[in-house]
Design a protein around this motif. Structure first.
Motif, PDB file in Angstrom:
ATOM      1  N   ASN A 209       0.869  -1.266  -0.114  1.00 21.71           N
ATOM      2  CA  ASN A 209       0.036   0.129  -0.200  1.00 21.71           C
ATOM      3  C   ASN A 209       0.918   1.154  -0.083  1.00 21.71           C
ATOM      4  OD1 ASN A 209      -1.968   1.662   0.361  1.00 21.71           O
ATOM      5  ND2 ASN A 209      -2.591   1.334   2.485  1.00 21.71           N
ATOM      6  N   LEU A 210       0.835   1.771  -0.905  1.00 19.38           N
ATOM      7  CA  LEU A 210       1.621   3.478  -1.097  1.00 19.38           C
ATOM      8  C   LEU A 210       1.118   4.320  -0.336  1.00 19.38           C
ATOM      9  CD1 LEU A 210       2.140   3.503  -4.941  1.00 19.38           C
ATOM     10  CD2 LEU A 210       3.579   2.587  -3.160  1.00 19.38           C
ATOM     11  N   ARG A 211      -0.035   4.292   0.226  1.00 16.89           N
ATOM     12  CA  ARG A 211      -0.553   5.675   1.098  1.00 16.89           C
ATOM     13  C   ARG A 211      -0.440   5.077   2.581  1.00 16.89           C
ATOM     14  NH1 ARG A 211      -4.193   8.851  -1.482  1.00 16.89           N
ATOM     15  NH2 ARG A 211      -4.823   8.115  -3.373  1.00 16.89           N
ATOM     16  N   ASN A 212      -0.202   6.257   3.350  1.00 16.99           N
ATOM     17  CA  ASN A 212       0.025   6.334   4.860  1.00 16.99           C
ATOM     18  C   ASN A 212      -1.310   5.570   5.591  1.00 16.99           C
ATOM     19  OD1 ASN A 212       2.540   7.064   4.450  1.00 16.99           O
ATOM     20  ND2 ASN A 212       2.058   8.915   4.730  1.00 16.99           N
ATOM     21  N   SER A 213      -2.343   5.725   4.918  1.00 17.61           N
ATOM     22  CA  SER A 213      -3.639   5.171   5.709  1.00 17.61           C
ATOM     23  C   SER A 213      -3.821   3.857   5.518  1.00 17.61           C
ATOM     24  CB  SER A 213      -4.958   5.882   4.948  1.00 17.61           C
ATOM     25  OG  SER A 213      -4.859   5.475   3.421  1.00 17.61           O
ATOM     26  N   HIS A 214      -4.306   3.200   6.682  1.00 14.59           N
ATOM     27  CA  HIS A 214      -4.402   1.819   6.697  1.00 14.59           C
ATOM     28  C   HIS A 214      -5.678   1.180   6.308  1.00 14.59           C
ATOM     29  CE1 HIS A 214      -0.767   1.372   9.208  1.00 14.59           C
ATOM     30  NE2 HIS A 214      -1.387   2.455   9.767  1.00 14.59           N
ATOM     31  N   MET A 215      -5.782   0.296   5.556  1.00 15.05           N
ATOM     32  CA  MET A 215      -6.861  -0.553   5.024  1.00 15.05           C
ATOM     33  C   MET A 215      -7.421  -1.473   6.118  1.00 15.05           C
ATOM     34  SD  MET A 215      -6.026  -0.823   1.414  1.00 15.05           S
ATOM     35  CE  MET A 215      -7.619  -1.537   0.669  1.00 15.05           C
ATOM     36  N   VAL A 216      -8.794  -1.281   6.510  1.00 14.54           N
ATOM     37  CA  VAL A 216      -9.258  -2.085   7.555  1.00 14.54           C
ATOM     38  C   VAL A 216     -10.152  -3.313   6.836  1.00 14.54           C
ATOM     39  CG1 VAL A 216     -10.623  -1.999   9.600  1.00 14.54           C
ATOM     40  CG2 VAL A 216      -9.333  -0.260   9.186  1.00 14.54           C
ATOM     41  N   SER A 217     -10.125  -4.518   7.262  1.00 10.59           N
ATOM     42  CA  SER A 217     -11.002  -5.281   7.020  1.00 10.59           C
ATOM     43  C   SER A 217     -10.694  -5.575   5.327  1.00 10.59           C
ATOM     44  CB  SER A 217     -12.408  -5.461   7.402  1.00 10.59           C
ATOM     45  OG  SER A 217     -12.521  -5.116   8.734  1.00 10.59           O
ATOM     46  N   ALA A 218      -9.540  -5.607   4.934  1.00 11.30           N
ATOM     47  CA  ALA A 218      -9.282  -5.781   3.560  1.00 11.30           C
ATOM     48  C   ALA A 218      -9.326  -7.196   3.060  1.00 11.30           C
ATOM     49  CB  ALA A 218      -7.895  -5.098   3.138  1.00 11.30           C
ATOM     50  N   GLN A 219      -9.825  -7.524   2.001  1.00  7.56           N
ATOM     51  CA  GLN A 219      -9.926  -8.741   1.584  1.00  7.56           C
ATOM     52  C   GLN A 219      -9.331  -9.058  -0.090  1.00  7.56           C
ATOM     53  OE1 GLN A 219     -14.128 -10.017   1.650  1.00  7.56           O
ATOM     54  NE2 GLN A 219     -14.236  -9.829   3.794  1.00  7.56           N
TER      55      GLN A 219
END
Length: 248
Positions: A209-219
Protein backbone atom coordinates in the motif's frame (compact mmCIF):
# COMPACT_ATOMS: atom_id res chain seq x y z
CA UNK A 1 21.55 -29.22 -38.43
CA UNK A 2 18.83 -30.27 -36.01
CA UNK A 3 16.04 -28.36 -34.22
CA UNK A 4 14.67 -28.89 -30.74
CA UNK A 5 11.30 -27.39 -29.91
CA UNK A 6 10.21 -26.97 -26.34
CA UNK A 7 6.75 -25.97 -25.30
CA UNK A 8 5.91 -23.96 -22.22
CA UNK A 9 2.18 -23.24 -22.20
CA UNK A 10 1.48 -21.39 -25.42
CA UNK A 11 5.02 -20.02 -25.87
CA UNK A 12 7.58 -21.85 -27.99
CA UNK A 13 11.35 -21.53 -28.08
CA UNK A 14 13.43 -23.00 -30.88
CA UNK A 15 16.99 -24.14 -30.16
CA UNK A 16 19.21 -25.03 -33.12
CA UNK A 17 22.38 -27.06 -32.94
CA UNK A 18 25.14 -27.30 -35.49
CA UNK A 19 27.67 -30.09 -35.98
CA UNK A 20 30.40 -27.68 -37.01
CA UNK A 21 32.46 -25.96 -34.36
CA UNK A 22 32.92 -26.71 -30.72
CA UNK A 23 29.78 -24.95 -29.44
CA UNK A 24 26.13 -24.47 -30.18
CA UNK A 25 24.81 -21.67 -32.34
CA UNK A 26 21.79 -20.54 -30.34
CA UNK A 27 19.78 -17.59 -31.61
CA UNK A 28 18.56 -15.01 -29.14
CA UNK A 29 15.30 -16.02 -27.48
CA UNK A 30 12.14 -14.56 -28.91
CA UNK A 31 10.34 -11.92 -26.92
CA UNK A 32 7.46 -13.29 -24.94
CA UNK A 33 4.14 -12.04 -26.20
CA UNK A 34 2.20 -10.00 -23.69
CA UNK A 35 -1.05 -11.73 -22.93
CA UNK A 36 -4.26 -9.95 -22.13
CA UNK A 37 -5.10 -10.10 -18.45
CA UNK A 38 -8.20 -11.97 -17.33
CA UNK A 39 -8.43 -9.91 -14.14
CA UNK A 40 -7.07 -6.35 -14.09
CA UNK A 41 -5.10 -5.07 -11.13
CA UNK A 42 -8.06 -2.97 -10.03
CA UNK A 43 -10.14 -6.14 -9.60
CA UNK A 44 -12.25 -5.81 -12.75
CA UNK A 45 -12.76 -9.05 -14.68
CA UNK A 46 -11.97 -8.58 -18.36
CA UNK A 47 -15.06 -10.43 -19.57
CA UNK A 48 -17.51 -9.17 -22.16
CA UNK A 49 -21.07 -10.44 -22.33
CA UNK A 50 -22.72 -10.78 -25.70
CA UNK A 51 -25.73 -12.31 -27.44
CA UNK A 52 -27.74 -12.41 -24.24
CA UNK A 53 -30.90 -10.95 -25.72
CA UNK A 54 -32.75 -7.88 -24.46
CA UNK A 55 -29.60 -6.22 -23.13
CA UNK A 56 -30.87 -2.66 -23.71
CA UNK A 57 -34.11 -3.23 -21.83
CA UNK A 58 -32.23 -4.85 -18.95
CA UNK A 59 -29.91 -1.86 -18.61
CA UNK A 60 -32.79 0.63 -18.82
CA UNK A 61 -34.76 -1.23 -16.17
CA UNK A 62 -32.04 -0.26 -13.68
CA UNK A 63 -31.25 3.19 -15.05
CA UNK A 64 -29.66 4.55 -11.88
CA UNK A 65 -27.02 1.79 -11.69
CA UNK A 66 -26.43 2.13 -15.43
CA UNK A 67 -25.64 5.82 -15.02
CA UNK A 68 -23.32 5.10 -12.10
CA UNK A 69 -21.38 2.53 -14.14
CA UNK A 70 -20.89 4.87 -17.10
CA UNK A 71 -17.61 6.65 -17.68
CA UNK A 72 -17.12 10.15 -16.32
CA UNK A 73 -17.36 11.87 -19.69
CA UNK A 74 -20.79 10.34 -20.32
CA UNK A 75 -21.94 11.16 -16.79
CA UNK A 76 -20.98 14.81 -17.21
CA UNK A 77 -22.62 14.92 -20.64
CA UNK A 78 -25.91 13.48 -19.32
CA UNK A 79 -25.71 15.77 -16.26
CA UNK A 80 -25.35 18.93 -18.37
CA UNK A 81 -27.82 17.80 -21.03
CA UNK A 82 -30.56 16.94 -18.52
CA UNK A 83 -30.33 20.26 -16.71
CA UNK A 84 -30.19 22.21 -19.97
CA UNK A 85 -33.26 20.48 -21.40
CA UNK A 86 -35.19 20.87 -18.14
CA UNK A 87 -34.33 24.57 -17.88
CA UNK A 88 -35.29 25.31 -21.49
CA UNK A 89 -38.53 23.35 -21.14
CA UNK A 90 -39.67 25.13 -17.98
CA UNK A 91 -38.63 28.54 -19.32
CA UNK A 92 -40.68 27.81 -22.44
CA UNK A 93 -43.70 26.99 -20.26
CA UNK A 94 -43.44 30.32 -18.42
CA UNK A 95 -43.03 32.18 -21.72
CA UNK A 96 -46.02 30.32 -23.19
CA UNK A 97 -48.26 31.34 -20.28
CA UNK A 98 -47.20 34.95 -20.65
CA UNK A 99 -47.75 34.79 -24.42
CA UNK A 100 -51.26 33.26 -24.13
CA UNK A 101 -52.35 35.79 -21.49
CA UNK A 102 -50.95 38.69 -23.52
CA UNK A 103 -48.52 39.74 -20.78
CA UNK A 104 -45.68 40.30 -23.26
CA UNK A 105 -47.47 43.24 -24.87
CA UNK A 106 -48.77 44.73 -21.59
CA UNK A 107 -45.71 44.25 -19.45
CA UNK A 108 -44.90 48.01 -19.33
CA UNK A 109 -48.48 48.98 -18.40
CA UNK A 110 -48.54 49.96 -14.74
CA UNK A 111 -52.30 49.40 -14.45
CA UNK A 112 -52.13 45.79 -15.72
CA UNK A 113 -51.31 42.85 -13.42
CA UNK A 114 -49.42 40.16 -15.36
CA UNK A 115 -48.91 36.53 -14.37
CA UNK A 116 -45.21 37.09 -13.73
CA UNK A 117 -44.04 40.63 -13.21
CA UNK A 118 -41.26 42.01 -15.42
CA UNK A 119 -41.29 39.16 -17.95
CA UNK A 120 -41.07 40.69 -21.42
CA UNK A 121 -39.62 37.92 -23.63
CA UNK A 122 -38.07 34.46 -23.52
CA UNK A 123 -34.74 35.56 -21.93
CA UNK A 124 -36.60 37.25 -19.07
CA UNK A 125 -38.76 34.12 -18.62
CA UNK A 126 -35.60 32.01 -18.55
CA UNK A 127 -34.04 34.28 -15.93
CA UNK A 128 -37.20 34.07 -13.83
CA UNK A 129 -37.08 30.29 -13.89
CA UNK A 130 -33.37 30.20 -12.95
CA UNK A 131 -33.90 32.65 -10.08
CA UNK A 132 -36.81 30.57 -8.79
CA UNK A 133 -35.23 27.14 -9.27
CA UNK A 134 -31.89 28.14 -7.76
CA UNK A 135 -33.69 30.00 -4.90
CA UNK A 136 -31.78 33.18 -5.71
CA UNK A 137 -34.80 35.48 -5.53
CA UNK A 138 -33.63 38.91 -6.66
CA UNK A 139 -37.15 40.22 -6.12
CA UNK A 140 -37.49 41.88 -9.52
CA UNK A 141 -39.49 39.05 -11.14
CA UNK A 142 -42.24 37.34 -9.13
CA UNK A 143 -45.58 35.54 -9.53
CA UNK A 144 -48.76 37.48 -8.84
CA UNK A 145 -52.01 36.14 -7.35
CA UNK A 146 -53.92 36.82 -10.59
CA UNK A 147 -52.46 33.75 -12.32
CA UNK A 148 -53.74 30.33 -11.10
CA UNK A 149 -52.05 28.52 -14.00
CA UNK A 150 -48.76 30.07 -12.93
CA UNK A 151 -49.21 28.76 -9.38
CA UNK A 152 -49.86 25.23 -10.72
CA UNK A 153 -46.81 25.45 -12.97
CA UNK A 154 -44.73 26.67 -10.05
CA UNK A 155 -45.73 23.60 -7.99
CA UNK A 156 -44.92 21.31 -10.92
CA UNK A 157 -41.56 23.06 -11.32
CA UNK A 158 -40.69 22.50 -7.67
CA UNK A 159 -41.54 18.78 -7.81
CA UNK A 160 -39.70 18.23 -11.09
CA UNK A 161 -36.63 20.12 -9.89
CA UNK A 162 -36.46 18.07 -6.69
CA UNK A 163 -36.65 14.80 -8.65
CA UNK A 164 -33.96 15.84 -11.14
CA UNK A 165 -31.67 17.10 -8.38
CA UNK A 166 -32.06 13.95 -6.29
CA UNK A 167 -31.46 11.65 -9.27
CA UNK A 168 -28.47 13.39 -10.86
CA UNK A 169 -26.73 14.65 -7.72
CA UNK A 170 -27.21 11.26 -6.05
CA UNK A 171 -25.72 9.55 -9.09
CA UNK A 172 -22.69 11.84 -9.10
CA UNK A 173 -22.18 11.46 -5.34
CA UNK A 174 -22.23 7.65 -5.50
CA UNK A 175 -19.87 7.63 -8.47
CA UNK A 176 -17.38 9.90 -6.67
CA UNK A 177 -17.54 7.80 -3.50
CA UNK A 178 -16.70 4.54 -5.27
CA UNK A 179 -13.19 3.33 -4.32
CA UNK A 180 -12.20 2.27 -7.84
CA UNK A 181 -9.17 4.56 -7.98
CA UNK A 182 -8.05 3.31 -4.57
CA UNK A 183 -6.56 0.28 -6.30
CA UNK A 184 -4.13 2.53 -8.18
CA UNK A 185 -2.05 2.90 -5.00
CA UNK A 186 -1.93 -0.85 -4.33
CA UNK A 187 1.18 -2.47 -5.75
CA UNK A 188 1.55 -6.16 -6.56
CA UNK A 189 4.83 -7.98 -6.89
CA UNK A 190 6.00 -8.42 -10.47
CA UNK A 191 6.59 -12.15 -10.00
CA UNK A 192 4.93 -14.85 -7.92
CA UNK A 193 6.67 -17.73 -6.22
CA UNK A 194 5.67 -21.28 -5.29
CA UNK A 195 7.19 -22.52 -2.05
CA UNK A 196 6.48 -24.84 0.84
CA UNK A 197 4.23 -23.27 3.46
CA UNK A 198 2.91 -25.33 6.36
CA UNK A 199 3.87 -28.49 4.52
CA UNK A 200 2.01 -27.54 1.34
CA UNK A 201 3.03 -25.97 -1.94
CA UNK A 202 1.71 -22.41 -1.82
CA UNK A 203 1.50 -19.67 -4.42
CA UNK A 204 2.85 -16.47 -2.85
CA UNK A 205 3.05 -12.84 -3.94
CA UNK A 206 3.34 -9.48 -2.22
CA UNK A 207 0.85 -6.63 -1.99
CA UNK A 208 1.93 -3.16 -0.90
CA UNK A 209 0.00 0.00 0.00
CA UNK A 210 1.57 3.29 -1.11
CA UNK A 211 -0.63 5.43 1.13
CA UNK A 212 -0.04 6.06 4.80
CA UNK A 213 -3.67 5.33 5.63
CA UNK A 214 -4.40 1.78 6.73
CA UNK A 215 -6.98 -0.46 5.12
CA UNK A 216 -9.34 -2.10 7.60
CA UNK A 217 -10.94 -5.50 6.86
CA UNK A 218 -9.24 -5.73 3.48
CA UNK A 219 -9.97 -8.85 1.44
CA UNK A 220 -8.03 -10.27 -1.50
CA UNK A 221 -9.50 -12.72 -3.97
CA UNK A 222 -7.35 -14.58 -6.47
CA UNK A 223 -8.32 -16.47 -9.58
CA UNK A 224 -6.10 -19.16 -11.06
CA UNK A 225 -6.42 -20.08 -14.72
CA UNK A 226 -5.15 -23.51 -15.56
CA UNK A 227 -5.40 -25.48 -18.78
CA UNK A 228 -6.54 -29.05 -18.10
CA UNK A 229 -6.14 -31.64 -20.80
CA UNK A 230 -8.53 -34.61 -20.61
CA UNK A 231 -7.94 -37.75 -22.67
CA UNK A 232 -11.17 -39.25 -23.98
CA UNK A 233 -11.34 -42.89 -24.98
CA UNK A 234 -14.22 -44.47 -26.84
CA UNK A 235 -15.18 -48.03 -25.93
CA UNK A 236 -18.14 -50.13 -27.09
CA UNK A 237 -19.74 -49.93 -23.65
CA UNK A 238 -19.71 -46.17 -23.54
CA UNK A 239 -17.49 -43.10 -23.34
CA UNK A 240 -14.84 -43.53 -20.65
CA UNK A 241 -12.73 -40.86 -19.04
CA UNK A 242 -9.23 -41.34 -17.77
CA UNK A 243 -10.51 -41.66 -14.19
CA UNK A 244 -12.80 -44.58 -15.12
CA UNK A 245 -15.95 -42.46 -15.11
CA UNK A 246 -18.48 -43.80 -17.61
CA UNK A 247 -20.57 -41.40 -19.67
CA UNK A 248 -23.52 -43.20 -21.34
Amino acid sequence: MSALRKKFGDDYQVVTTSSSGSGFNQPPPEKKKKRQRFVDKNGRCNVQHGNLGGETSRYLSDLFTTLVDLKWRWNLFIFILTYTVAWLFMASMWWLIAYIRGDLNKAHNDKYTPCVANVYNFPSAFLFFIETEATIGYGYRYITDKCPEGIILFLFQSILGSIVDAFLIGCMFIKMSQPKKRAETLMFSEHAAISMRDGKLTLMFRVGNLRNSHMVSAQIRCKLLKVIKIIWQLFPSGLHLSNNTVCP
